[in-house]
Design a protein around this motif. Structure first.
Motif, PDB file in Angstrom:
ATOM      1  N   GLN A  87      62.610  32.281 -11.351  1.00 38.92           N
ATOM      2  CA  GLN A  87      62.837  31.467 -10.160  1.00 38.92           C
ATOM      3  C   GLN A  87      62.303  32.273  -8.967  1.00 38.92           C
ATOM      4  N   ARG A  88      61.423  31.683  -8.205  1.00 36.47           N
ATOM      5  CA  ARG A  88      60.798  32.421  -7.107  1.00 36.47           C
ATOM      6  C   ARG A  88      60.602  31.538  -5.878  1.00 36.47           C
ATOM      7  N   ILE A  89      60.883  32.131  -4.706  1.00 34.64           N
ATOM      8  CA  ILE A  89      60.518  31.536  -3.419  1.00 34.64           C
ATOM      9  C   ILE A  89      59.671  32.583  -2.703  1.00 34.64           C
ATOM     10  N   PHE A  90      58.373  32.373  -2.677  1.00 37.94           N
ATOM     11  CA  PHE A  90      57.443  33.317  -2.069  1.00 37.94           C
ATOM     12  C   PHE A  90      57.144  32.901  -0.635  1.00 37.94           C
ATOM     13  N   ILE A  91      57.235  33.859   0.272  1.00 39.11           N
ATOM     14  CA  ILE A  91      56.875  33.632   1.672  1.00 39.11           C
ATOM     15  C   ILE A  91      55.709  34.556   1.997  1.00 39.11           C
ATOM     16  N   ILE A  92      54.598  33.984   2.438  1.00 30.63           N
ATOM     17  CA  ILE A  92      53.401  34.784   2.754  1.00 30.63           C
ATOM     18  C   ILE A  92      52.974  34.448   4.184  1.00 30.63           C
ATOM     19  N   PRO A  93      53.502  35.159   5.184  1.00 32.59           N
ATOM     20  CA  PRO A  93      53.223  34.842   6.586  1.00 32.59           C
ATOM     21  C   PRO A  93      51.744  34.845   6.946  1.00 32.59           C
ATOM     22  N   SER A  94      50.983  35.800   6.438  1.00 29.98           N
ATOM     23  CA  SER A  94      49.567  35.912   6.810  1.00 29.98           C
ATOM     24  C   SER A  94      48.748  34.719   6.338  1.00 29.98           C
ATOM     25  N   LYS A  95      49.252  33.985   5.379  1.00 28.87           N
ATOM     26  CA  LYS A  95      48.562  32.799   4.874  1.00 28.87           C
ATOM     27  C   LYS A  95      49.280  31.504   5.252  1.00 28.87           C
ATOM     28  N   ASP A  96      50.358  31.617   6.034  1.00 26.55           N
ATOM     29  CA  ASP A  96      51.149  30.453   6.427  1.00 26.55           C
ATOM     30  C   ASP A  96      51.565  29.656   5.193  1.00 26.55           C
ATOM     31  N   LEU A  97      52.092  30.366   4.217  1.00 27.51           N
ATOM     32  CA  LEU A  97      52.382  29.788   2.905  1.00 27.51           C
ATOM     33  C   LEU A  97      53.822  30.018   2.460  1.00 27.51           C
ATOM     34  N   VAL A  98      54.388  29.003   1.849  1.00 23.47           N
ATOM     35  CA  VAL A  98      55.605  29.141   1.056  1.00 23.47           C
ATOM     36  C   VAL A  98      55.299  28.528  -0.306  1.00 23.47           C
ATOM     37  N   ILE A  99      55.580  29.265  -1.356  1.00 24.14           N
ATOM     38  CA  ILE A  99      55.322  28.791  -2.714  1.00 24.14           C
ATOM     39  C   ILE A  99      56.612  28.919  -3.516  1.00 24.14           C
ATOM     40  N   VAL A 100      57.023  27.817  -4.121  1.00 23.43           N
ATOM     41  CA  VAL A 100      58.215  27.824  -4.968  1.00 23.43           C
ATOM     42  C   VAL A 100      57.789  27.588  -6.413  1.00 23.43           C
ATOM     43  N   ARG A 101      58.297  28.413  -7.293  1.00 22.87           N
ATOM     44  CA  ARG A 101      58.071  28.214  -8.732  1.00 22.87           C
ATOM     45  C   ARG A 101      59.398  28.370  -9.444  1.00 22.87           C
ATOM     46  N   THR A 102      59.752  27.424 -10.314  1.00 15.79           N
ATOM     47  CA  THR A 102      60.942  27.558 -11.133  1.00 15.79           C
ATOM     48  C   THR A 102      60.569  27.380 -12.597  1.00 15.79           C
ATOM     49  N   ALA A 138      69.842  24.146  -6.182  1.00 17.14           N
ATOM     50  CA  ALA A 138      69.187  23.289  -5.185  1.00 17.14           C
ATOM     51  C   ALA A 138      67.922  22.712  -5.795  1.00 17.14           C
ATOM     52  N   ASN A 139      67.481  21.573  -5.290  1.00 16.77           N
ATOM     53  CA  ASN A 139      66.204  21.045  -5.776  1.00 16.77           C
ATOM     54  C   ASN A 139      65.049  21.845  -5.179  1.00 16.77           C
ATOM     55  N   THR A 140      63.870  21.640  -5.700  1.00 17.25           N
ATOM     56  CA  THR A 140      62.720  22.480  -5.344  1.00 17.25           C
ATOM     57  C   THR A 140      62.358  22.361  -3.868  1.00 17.25           C
ATOM     58  N   ARG A 141      62.435  21.162  -3.326  1.00 18.31           N
ATOM     59  CA  ARG A 141      62.120  20.994  -1.905  1.00 18.31           C
ATOM     60  C   ARG A 141      63.130  21.735  -1.021  1.00 18.31           C
ATOM     61  N   ASP A 142      64.389  21.735  -1.432  1.00 19.03           N
ATOM     62  CA  ASP A 142      65.385  22.456  -0.635  1.00 19.03           C
ATOM     63  C   ASP A 142      65.221  23.966  -0.760  1.00 19.03           C
ATOM     64  N   TRP A 143      64.846  24.457  -1.943  1.00 15.77           N
ATOM     65  CA  TRP A 143      64.529  25.886  -2.046  1.00 15.77           C
ATOM     66  C   TRP A 143      63.351  26.220  -1.123  1.00 15.77           C
ATOM     67  N   ALA A 144      62.389  25.293  -1.027  1.00 16.21           N
ATOM     68  CA  ALA A 144      61.247  25.513  -0.136  1.00 16.21           C
ATOM     69  C   ALA A 144      61.697  25.591   1.314  1.00 16.21           C
ATOM     70  N   LYS A 145      62.675  24.769   1.712  1.00 11.12           N
ATOM     71  CA  LYS A 145      63.173  24.803   3.089  1.00 11.12           C
ATOM     72  C   LYS A 145      63.706  26.179   3.445  1.00 11.12           C
ATOM     73  N   PHE A 146      64.348  26.816   2.481  1.00  6.64           N
ATOM     74  CA  PHE A 146      64.853  28.178   2.727  1.00  6.64           C
ATOM     75  C   PHE A 146      63.695  29.125   3.007  1.00  6.64           C
ATOM     76  N   GLY A 147      62.627  29.021   2.218  1.00 13.00           N
ATOM     77  CA  GLY A 147      61.454  29.853   2.465  1.00 13.00           C
ATOM     78  C   GLY A 147      60.816  29.547   3.801  1.00 13.00           C
ATOM     79  N   ILE A 148      60.772  28.271   4.173  1.00 12.67           N
ATOM     80  CA  ILE A 148      60.165  27.859   5.446  1.00 12.67           C
ATOM     81  C   ILE A 148      60.959  28.413   6.625  1.00 12.67           C
TER      82      ILE A 148
END
Length: 442
Positions: free
Chosen positions: A405-420, A334-344
């Motif tokens: 390849q990482r999809i990080f979800i950090i609820p306390s910071k309202d953050l999703v971070i994708v790194r490939t 998947a492209n990076t934005r779509d990987w981010a959607k999964f985290g979101i």
């Protein structure tokens, strides 16, 4: 002369022994090289030269020479152990054997790819730039720039940071952009597990029920549940070692049906007594998932209809093995934005544009630490529960894949971070990467 003959004899014997023990590895080397090449060319639309010089430029794999044809790639090592990977529309690329019939028709998933005028993440329209007072943008941009520094070591390809319903930072290596599909490797496991969360929410499965594996019903393995499999605590034997001929490399590069590799293993402990990371377990779960449907077409359609296309991850493609099973351990693109959607989706606890895809309790389930994992693993997701990353909030959880390849979800910071990219610890310091980004957001 006798001494010279003896030395030559010893050398010949030594070479023969080395060849005997390493020849089978050539099968895996050429298999990896041809599969990686085929998928990168036919799915990600990258050039064979770029793949050869980067993705396949790793120890042993770089020994392989790979040629690309109209819909396939063939690899070999010094002309030995030729392996071919074939592209199939809708199913991606697959390593084939002599039994593969390229003329035989096959089923492929139906897709519901739609476009709308909604802003990201519910659509692909980028909203007007929004400046958040709590974000130190120079510091954030510096943090991301740092992740791209030392490119021969850190090997970062893409980074995306999502905060308060907006992409607040995004950067791509030359040759990659927002449309380039990236192989997630084991982030695929988290995609596959989410399908179980959806089935559970729909009332179609019970995670505490015994795994429906016929061969287990007459021995101690009959006590293994779906929950045990999702938590990698079945007690079954499995060797996850990519540096040699092991259970995982034989499965990924030799098996026709990857769903059976783990099912055939003996129990070496009772369920919950040990935690053992296993790609075989993930593919076993993929096989069990297939049994939930009356037809193969229903199985092929389910991930896209109920998750992937529903949240607009239209660039995603799940690759299948020769038997038509999705390779739930390793092969989602998947492209990076779509990987981010999964985290979101997980940041929003399963709620997507007003529709609940899985129960909020599912997030609690997958983020509950599994016994004996030292707080690093939940239900097919990785955790920071015991501070593996000391400068990152403990509520952070992630989908992790080979080579960083990482999809990080950090609820306390309202953050999703994708790194490939093509590197992970210790070459790429995830703790520093995350902490620098987090410190820029107050």
């Amino acid at each position: 002369m006798k001494i010279i003959k003896r030395i030559l004899f010893i050398l010949v014997v030594a070479v023969a022994i080395i060849a005997y023990f390493n020849y089978p590895k050539l099968n895996l080397i050429s298999g990896f090289a041809s599969k990686n090449m085929a998928s990168s060319v036919f799915i990600a639309d990258r050039s064979p030269e770029a793949v050869r010089d980067t993705d396949n430029d790793i120890p042993l794999v770089k020994l392989a020479e790979v040629s690309v044809s109209e819909n396939s790639a063939t690899g070999s090592v010094y002309g030995l152990m030729k392996r071919t990977s074939v592209y199939r529309e809708g199913l991606g690329c697959v390593l084939v054997n002599e039994d593969f019939d390229s003329t035989k028709p096959y089923l492929k998933p139906n897709r519901n790819i739609f476009k709308n005028n909604l802003a990201f993440p519910y659509g692909d329209t980028m909203p007007k730039d929004t400046v958040y007072e709590n974000v130190n943008y120079p510091k954030l941009n510096a943090a991301i720039a740092n992740s791209f520094s030392d490119p021969e070591i850190k090997k970062t390809r893409t980074v995306l940071v999502y905060h308060k319903n907006r992409i607040i930072a995004e950067k791509y290596l030359n040759g990659f952009d927002k449309n380039t599909p990236i192989l997630g490797w084991s982030t695929t496991k988290s995609i596959m597990a989410t399908l179980y969360g959806i089935l559970e929410y729909q009332g179609r499965i019970d995670l505490n029920s015994p795994a429906p594996v016929v061969a287990w019903q007459n021995d101690e393995r009959k006590n293994i549940t779906l929950n045990h499999l999702l938590r990698m605590q079945s007690g079954l034997a499995w060797e996850e070692d990519y540096t040699k001929i092991s259970d995982v490399t034989k499965m990924l590069f030799l098996a026709t049906d990857m769903t059976t590799a783990q099912a055939e293993k003996e129990a070496i402990a009772k369920p919950t007594e040990v935690w053992n990371y296993s790609s075989g377990t993930s593919n076993l779960l993929t096989g069990i998932l297939r049994k939930q449907f009356k037809t193969t077409q229903e199985y092929l359609d389910f991930p896209y209809a109920q998750l992937i296309d529903k949240i607009g991850m239209h660039s995603m493609l799940l690759e299948a093995d020769m038997a038509g099973n999705y390779v739930g351990s390793s092969y989602a693109w998947a492209n990076t934005r779509d990987w981010a959607k999964f985290g979101i989706l997980y940041l929003n606890k399963g709620l997507w544009n007003g529709e609940q895809l899985f129960d909020e309790k599912w997030v609690k389930y997958i983020t509950k630490p599994t016994a004996h994992s030292k707080g690093t693993y939940g239900g097919h997701f990785w955790l920071n529960a015991e501070g593996k990353y000391p400068d990152v909030p403990r509520d952070m959880f992630s989908a992790n894949g080979f080579q960083g390849q990482r999809i990080f979800i950090i609820p306390s910071k309202d953050l999703v971070i994708v790194r490939t990219g093509l590197s992970e610890e210790p070459e790429f310091d995830m703790n520093t990467f995350l902490s620098e980004i987090i410190s820029a957001i107050h």
